[in-house]
Design an enzyme around this catalytic site. Structure first.
Site, PDB file in Angstrom:
ATOM      1  N   ASP A  45      -3.344  -5.407   1.834  1.00 15.63           N
ATOM      2  CA  ASP A  45      -3.351  -4.979   3.238  1.00 15.63           C
ATOM      3  C   ASP A  45      -3.607  -3.492   3.420  1.00 15.63           C
ATOM      4  O   ASP A  45      -3.082  -2.649   2.697  1.00 15.63           O
ATOM      5  CB  ASP A  45      -2.050  -5.345   3.948  1.00 15.63           C
ATOM      6  CG  ASP A  45      -2.121  -4.987   5.407  1.00 15.63           C
ATOM      7  OD1 ASP A  45      -2.965  -5.582   6.096  1.00 15.63           O
ATOM      8  OD2 ASP A  45      -1.414  -4.073   5.848  1.00 15.63           O
TER       9      ASP A  45
ATOM     10  N   ASN B  49       0.821  -1.226   0.000  1.00 16.71           N
ATOM     11  CA  ASN B  49       0.000   0.000   0.000  1.00 16.71           C
ATOM     12  C   ASN B  49       0.847   1.265   0.000  1.00 16.71           C
ATOM     13  O   ASN B  49       0.732   2.122   0.875  1.00 16.71           O
ATOM     14  CB  ASN B  49      -0.996   0.000   1.170  1.00 16.71           C
ATOM     15  CG  ASN B  49      -0.325  -0.047   2.523  1.00 16.71           C
ATOM     16  OD1 ASN B  49       0.827  -0.466   2.648  1.00 16.71           O
ATOM     17  ND2 ASN B  49      -1.031   0.383   3.544  1.00 16.71           N
TER      18      ASN B  49
ATOM     19  N   HIS C  71      -6.172  -9.115   4.700  1.00 19.90           N
ATOM     20  CA  HIS C  71      -6.525  -8.187   5.775  1.00 19.90           C
ATOM     21  C   HIS C  71      -8.036  -8.349   5.971  1.00 19.90           C
ATOM     22  O   HIS C  71      -8.833  -7.840   5.187  1.00 19.90           O
ATOM     23  CB  HIS C  71      -6.152  -6.758   5.343  1.00 19.90           C
ATOM     24  CG  HIS C  71      -6.660  -5.688   6.250  1.00 19.90           C
ATOM     25  ND1 HIS C  71      -5.821  -4.879   6.976  1.00 19.90           N
ATOM     26  CD2 HIS C  71      -7.920  -5.278   6.542  1.00 19.90           C
ATOM     27  CE1 HIS C  71      -6.558  -4.021   7.679  1.00 19.90           C
ATOM     28  NE2 HIS C  71      -7.832  -4.239   7.432  1.00 19.90           N
TER      29      HIS C  71
ATOM     30  N   HIS D  38      -2.577 -10.297  10.815  1.00 17.38           N
ATOM     31  CA  HIS D  38      -2.919  -9.718  12.124  1.00 17.38           C
ATOM     32  C   HIS D  38      -4.254 -10.169  12.729  1.00 17.38           C
ATOM     33  O   HIS D  38      -5.188  -9.377  12.886  1.00 17.38           O
ATOM     34  CB  HIS D  38      -2.861  -8.194  12.090  1.00 17.38           C
ATOM     35  CG  HIS D  38      -3.420  -7.522  10.871  1.00 17.38           C
ATOM     36  ND1 HIS D  38      -4.665  -7.788  10.363  1.00 17.38           N
ATOM     37  CD2 HIS D  38      -2.894  -6.592  10.035  1.00 17.38           C
ATOM     38  CE1 HIS D  38      -4.884  -7.050   9.299  1.00 17.38           C
ATOM     39  NE2 HIS D  38      -3.819  -6.329   9.068  1.00 17.38           N
TER      40      HIS D  38
ATOM     41  N   ASN E  91      -5.322  -0.714  13.200  1.00 23.60           N
ATOM     42  CA  ASN E  91      -6.223  -1.569  12.416  1.00 23.60           C
ATOM     43  C   ASN E  91      -5.579  -2.933  12.218  1.00 23.60           C
ATOM     44  O   ASN E  91      -4.522  -2.996  11.590  1.00 23.60           O
ATOM     45  CB  ASN E  91      -6.473  -0.897  11.054  1.00 23.60           C
ATOM     46  CG  ASN E  91      -7.381  -1.719  10.154  1.00 23.60           C
ATOM     47  OD1 ASN E  91      -7.665  -2.885  10.438  1.00 23.60           O
ATOM     48  ND2 ASN E  91      -7.807  -1.136   9.052  1.00 23.60           N
TER      49      ASN E  91
ATOM     50  N   ASP F 162       3.400  -5.717  11.605  1.00 24.04           N
ATOM     51  CA  ASP F 162       2.515  -4.675  11.055  1.00 24.04           C
ATOM     52  C   ASP F 162       3.100  -3.295  11.368  1.00 24.04           C
ATOM     53  O   ASP F 162       2.372  -2.347  11.680  1.00 24.04           O
ATOM     54  CB  ASP F 162       1.073  -4.809  11.555  1.00 24.04           C
ATOM     55  CG  ASP F 162       0.085  -3.987  10.716  1.00 24.04           C
ATOM     56  OD1 ASP F 162       0.517  -3.375   9.712  1.00 24.04           O
ATOM     57  OD2 ASP F 162      -1.099  -3.952  11.066  1.00 24.04           O
TER      58      ASP F 162
ATOM     59  N   HIS G 103       4.031   6.463  10.942  1.00 20.43           N
ATOM     60  CA  HIS G 103       3.289   7.665  10.534  1.00 20.43           C
ATOM     61  C   HIS G 103       4.021   8.888  11.071  1.00 20.43           C
ATOM     62  O   HIS G 103       4.498   8.857  12.207  1.00 20.43           O
ATOM     63  CB  HIS G 103       1.870   7.660  11.102  1.00 20.43           C
ATOM     64  CG  HIS G 103       0.972   6.624  10.503  1.00 20.43           C
ATOM     65  ND1 HIS G 103       0.548   6.671   9.196  1.00 20.43           N
ATOM     66  CD2 HIS G 103       0.436   5.496  11.037  1.00 20.43           C
ATOM     67  CE1 HIS G 103      -0.230   5.622   8.951  1.00 20.43           C
ATOM     68  NE2 HIS G 103      -0.316   4.887  10.040  1.00 20.43           N
TER      69      HIS G 103
HETATM   70 ZN   LIG Z   1      -3.706  -4.811   7.706  1.00 14.58          ZN
END
Ligand SMILES: [Zn+2]
Length: 438
Positions: free
Chosen positions: A150, A90, A177, A230, A276, A303, A307
């Site tokens: 994901d 992503n 996901h 996850h 998440n 994960d 940020h």
């Molecule tokens: Zn995810």
């Protein structure tokens, strides 16, 4: 290339052994070893593990270099004991073509801190509408075998079925996901007592469990390989346990934060706890620990989701979801699994190296520590006790939920094919690594 002799390391938590490394491989293991000209490293009291493998890392490059780059992310990985990471798709642009996955793969090679195995998107633009060029990404220099949207769920059952069928041709896997989108519209945190009391929109466990239930059935139906990202609820564990009992080719991962933290923390409204899937209840945490210990959950995956401050230091409702995790994963696993007696170091090697490497079909990682094997190794000091200081991290971002927390264990050294990427707990100079790895 330097020959190295590691002295008195506890091999996967067992008896002290000397380990001789030369030409990027483990040459000899025994006691009282000697080698002329070898650089010696005293590892008394340290545990030697195979280099860790992460199935779920967000390196953010290309596109969000303000949060992380392949360079800073792989330095953080090395500092956490990792020798290989799977970089999620992503990015901007999305890693949905051979060109983008090759770019990420090349950036990983240039960094030299750990191997970067790009994950390819399942659908074009992560939009869930049309399959991406899965075959071309597999055939590219990056050799992609793990595919994931994901951040988003492949929620269309027909698309998911086609993806599962497609990757069978090259032994690929779809990493899902699991988040039913309609059940989680506007969701801010786990749906339960706490969400009711503090008035945030709930994210029900069933939104995760319904997708996992559907996907294990789909994987069984087409005879393909499914990996569940996850896992965060006790109910998800039950479904995966059932699917495995059926003999279906299903694997699953859990994050360190879901092994330790609960939704009670959200009462603070501190967005550092916004993630998440969301933090769940203590009963979920206990079920996840048990499932990791008994092998129902195959792997710990970070994960790692960096940020920048401006995306996290804001109101809960608009804050980005995710936490950094590469540099604290092993400590959290020691704290929740080893120090509690649920798992030994052999188990840690299995869940953080052997099995994730097998799921990703990485051939040079997750290998036993024995003569002739690649010297991808990590030395851990399990007696270390320290406070988490985000300012000391190698990652570009600081969004850790563990700030100020006392956690056990420290990675003292990491070796990638015999080349130290971390010594004395800190990443070593890039030029040393780049020169040696080439
Ligand atoms: Zn995810």
């Amino acid at each position: 290339m330097t020959t190295r002799l590691i002295r008195n390391a506890s091999l996967l938590g067992g008896d002290p052994q000397d380990v001789l490394i030369a030409d990027g491989v483990v040459r000899e293991i025994g006691t009282g070893l000697s080698a002329e000209g070898a650089v010696e490293l005293d590892a008394t009291g340290l545990v030697l593990l195979p280099g860790l493998v992460d199935l779920h890392t967000h390196l953010r490059e290309p596109g969000r270099e303000d949060a992380e780059t392949v360079h800073t992310g792989t330095r953080a990985a090395a500092r956490g004991g990792y020798t290989a990471v799977h970089a999620m798709a992503n990015t901007f642009p999305v890693a949905d073509t051979a060109g983008v996955v090759e770019q990420v793969w090349r950036l990983g090679r240039a960094s030299g801190y750990c191997d970067v195995q790009p994950v390819g998107a399942v659908t074009i633009g992560l939009e869930g509408k049309k399959l991406a060029e899965l075959g071309a990404m597999h055939d590219s220099a990056a050799g992609v075998r793990v595919f994931s949207d994901d951040g988003k769920c492949v929620d269309d059952a027909v698309i998911m079925r086609r993806a599962l069928e497609y990757v069978k041709a090259f032994d690929g896997v779809i990493a899902q996901h699991a988040q039913e989108p309609r059940l989680t519209e506007g969701a801010q945190m786990n749906e339960g007592t706490v969400s009711g009391e503090i008035g945030l929109a709930g994210w029900p466990a069933v939104a995760e469990e319904a997708i996992i239930a559907r996907d294990v059935l789909l994987a069984a139906h087409v005879g393909s390989r499914l990996h569940v990202c996850h896992v965060s609820t006790a109910g998800s564990v039950e479904i995966i346990r059932w699917a495995k009992a059926k003999g279906w080719d299903v694997t699953a991962e859990v994050t360190p934060h879901h092994l330790l933290l609960t939704d009670e923390l959200v009462r603070s409204y501190d967005p550092v706890y916004k993630v998440n899937p969301p933090l769940r209840t203590e009963a979920d945490v206990m079920a996840l620990r048990e499932a990791l210990a008994d092998g129902t959950i195959d792997a710990v995956a970070t994960d790692h989701a960096p940020h920048p401050a401006e995306d996290k230091d804001c109101e809960w409702a608009v804050a980005a979801m995710g936490m950094v995790g590469l540099e604290t994963a092993l400590s959290v696993v020691q704290h929740t699994m080893v120090d509690t007696g649920l798992m030994d170091w052999q188990g840690v090697a299995d869940r953080m190296s052997f099995r994730p490497a097998r799921i990703g079909r990485l051939t040079g990682h997750g290998r036993p520590v024995s003569p002739g094997e690649p010297a991808n190794l990590v030395l851990v000091d399990p007696a270390y006790r320290g406070t988490v200081i985000p300012e000391s991290f190698a990652t570009r971002s600081r969004n850790t939920p563990y700030r100020g927390l006392d956690l056990p264990g420290q990675v003292r050294a990491t070796f990638l094919r015999g080349v130290p990427t971390v010594l004395d707990g800190e990443p070593v100079a890039p030029e040393t690594v780049a020169g040696a790895v080439a």
